[in-house]
Design a protein around this motif. Structure first.
Motif, PDB file in Angstrom:
ATOM      1  N   ASP A 153       0.873  -1.165   0.000  1.00  0.00           N
ATOM      2  CA  ASP A 153       0.000   0.000   0.000  1.00  0.00           C
ATOM      3  C   ASP A 153       0.915   1.220   0.000  1.00  0.00           C
ATOM      4  OD1 ASP A 153      -1.630   2.199   0.692  1.00  0.00           O
ATOM      5  OD2 ASP A 153      -3.017   0.909   1.785  1.00  0.00           O
ATOM      6  N   LYS A 154       1.020   1.866  -1.163  1.00  0.00           N
ATOM      7  CA  LYS A 154       1.945   2.991  -1.281  1.00  0.00           C
ATOM      8  C   LYS A 154       1.575   4.126  -0.350  1.00  0.00           C
ATOM      9  CE  LYS A 154       3.284   2.318  -6.127  1.00  0.00           C
ATOM     10  NZ  LYS A 154       3.305   2.949  -7.461  1.00  0.00           N
ATOM     11  N   ALA A 155       0.289   4.384  -0.209  1.00  0.00           N
ATOM     12  CA  ALA A 155      -0.163   5.495   0.622  1.00  0.00           C
ATOM     13  C   ALA A 155       0.225   5.304   2.087  1.00  0.00           C
ATOM     14  CB  ALA A 155      -1.670   5.667   0.491  1.00  0.00           C
ATOM     15  N   LYS A 156       0.277   4.051   2.508  1.00  0.00           N
ATOM     16  CA  LYS A 156       0.604   3.747   3.907  1.00  0.00           C
ATOM     17  C   LYS A 156       2.060   3.328   4.075  1.00  0.00           C
ATOM     18  CE  LYS A 156      -4.082   2.347   5.187  1.00  0.00           C
ATOM     19  NZ  LYS A 156      -4.924   1.265   5.756  1.00  0.00           N
ATOM     20  N   ASN A 157       2.815   3.291   2.961  1.00  0.00           N
ATOM     21  CA  ASN A 157       4.212   2.840   3.015  1.00  0.00           C
ATOM     22  C   ASN A 157       4.329   1.483   3.710  1.00  0.00           C
ATOM     23  OD1 ASN A 157       5.582   4.834   1.623  1.00  0.00           O
ATOM     24  ND2 ASN A 157       6.994   5.243   3.296  1.00  0.00           N
ATOM     25  N   THR A 158       3.428   0.609   3.388  1.00  0.00           N
ATOM     26  CA  THR A 158       3.335  -0.671   4.090  1.00  0.00           C
ATOM     27  C   THR A 158       3.316  -1.827   3.099  1.00  0.00           C
ATOM     28  OG1 THR A 158       2.131   0.354   5.916  1.00  0.00           O
ATOM     29  CG2 THR A 158       1.970  -2.037   5.716  1.00  0.00           C
ATOM     30  N   VAL A 159       4.038  -2.872   3.445  1.00  0.00           N
ATOM     31  CA  VAL A 159       4.045  -4.119   2.683  1.00  0.00           C
ATOM     32  C   VAL A 159       3.392  -5.191   3.548  1.00  0.00           C
ATOM     33  CG1 VAL A 159       5.475  -5.842   1.524  1.00  0.00           C
ATOM     34  CG2 VAL A 159       6.164  -3.441   1.502  1.00  0.00           C
ATOM     35  N   TYR A 160       2.590  -6.019   2.924  1.00  0.00           N
ATOM     36  CA  TYR A 160       1.852  -7.056   3.645  1.00  0.00           C
ATOM     37  C   TYR A 160       2.260  -8.446   3.150  1.00  0.00           C
ATOM     38  CZ  TYR A 160      -1.186  -3.089   4.699  1.00  0.00           C
ATOM     39  OH  TYR A 160      -1.673  -1.873   5.107  1.00  0.00           O
ATOM     40  N   LEU A 161       2.093  -9.405   4.028  1.00  0.00           N
ATOM     41  CA  LEU A 161       2.224 -10.807   3.636  1.00  0.00           C
ATOM     42  C   LEU A 161       1.036 -11.547   4.231  1.00  0.00           C
ATOM     43  CD1 LEU A 161       4.016 -12.898   2.155  1.00  0.00           C
ATOM     44  CD2 LEU A 161       4.963 -13.480   4.406  1.00  0.00           C
ATOM     45  N   GLN A 162       0.101 -11.900   3.380  1.00  0.00           N
ATOM     46  CA  GLN A 162      -1.052 -12.698   3.800  1.00  0.00           C
ATOM     47  C   GLN A 162      -0.671 -14.168   3.699  1.00  0.00           C
ATOM     48  OE1 GLN A 162      -4.218 -11.745   4.948  1.00  0.00           O
ATOM     49  NE2 GLN A 162      -4.440 -13.933   5.356  1.00  0.00           N
ATOM     50  N   MET A 163      -0.774 -14.873   4.800  1.00  0.00           N
ATOM     51  CA  MET A 163      -0.376 -16.282   4.843  1.00  0.00           C
ATOM     52  C   MET A 163      -1.586 -17.125   5.181  1.00  0.00           C
ATOM     53  SD  MET A 163       3.298 -15.960   6.800  1.00  0.00           S
ATOM     54  CE  MET A 163       2.557 -15.491   8.361  1.00  0.00           C
TER      55      MET A 163
END
Length: 124
Positions: free
Chosen positions: A73-83
């Motif tokens: 999410d570029k707006a939140k500067n966040t990378v996610y990993l859904q497992m």
């Protein structure tokens, strides 16, 4: 000062799900590749998944493909990993890392920045 801060780890039963988050700060990551790695006790650190910050192209290690999803999410500067469909062999410390867009994104030595790690424990 660049910081990568992971969260979302924990204890889950086999077959369950977790979503890890990595908040990045301290610089612009637009040319970077963001990766998730994991390291189990007595084993080497291994790539889980990677994503280009700009275009969102993704890579998955073979054993994770179809179960894990990386996103950003570029707006939140966040990378996610859904497992999903977690297995006992997924138990490890999971790390978020940033590669400046050079070298192999599979190789952890090409990553400049690392988070502190978050523990994922899957009980069978």
């Amino acid at each position: 000062q660049v910081q990568l801060v992971e969260s979302g780890g924990g204890l889950v039963q086999a077959g369950g799900s977790l979503r890890l988050s990595c908040v990045a700060s301290g610089r612009t990551f637009s040319t970077y590749v963001m990766g998730w790695f994991r390291q189990a006790p007595g084993k080497e650190r291994e790539i889980v998944a990677a994503i280009t910050w700009s275009g969102g192209a993704t890579y998955y290690a073979a054993s994770m493909k179809g179960r894990f999803t990386i996103s950003r999410d570029k707006a939140k500067n966040t990378v996610y990993l859904q497992m999903n469909s977690l297995k006992s062999e997924d138990t490890a410390v999971y790390y978020c890392a940033a590669n400046p867009g050079s070298g192999s994104y599979i190789d952890p030595t090409t990553y400049d920045y690392w988070g502190q790690g978050t523990q994922v424990t899957v009980s069978s």
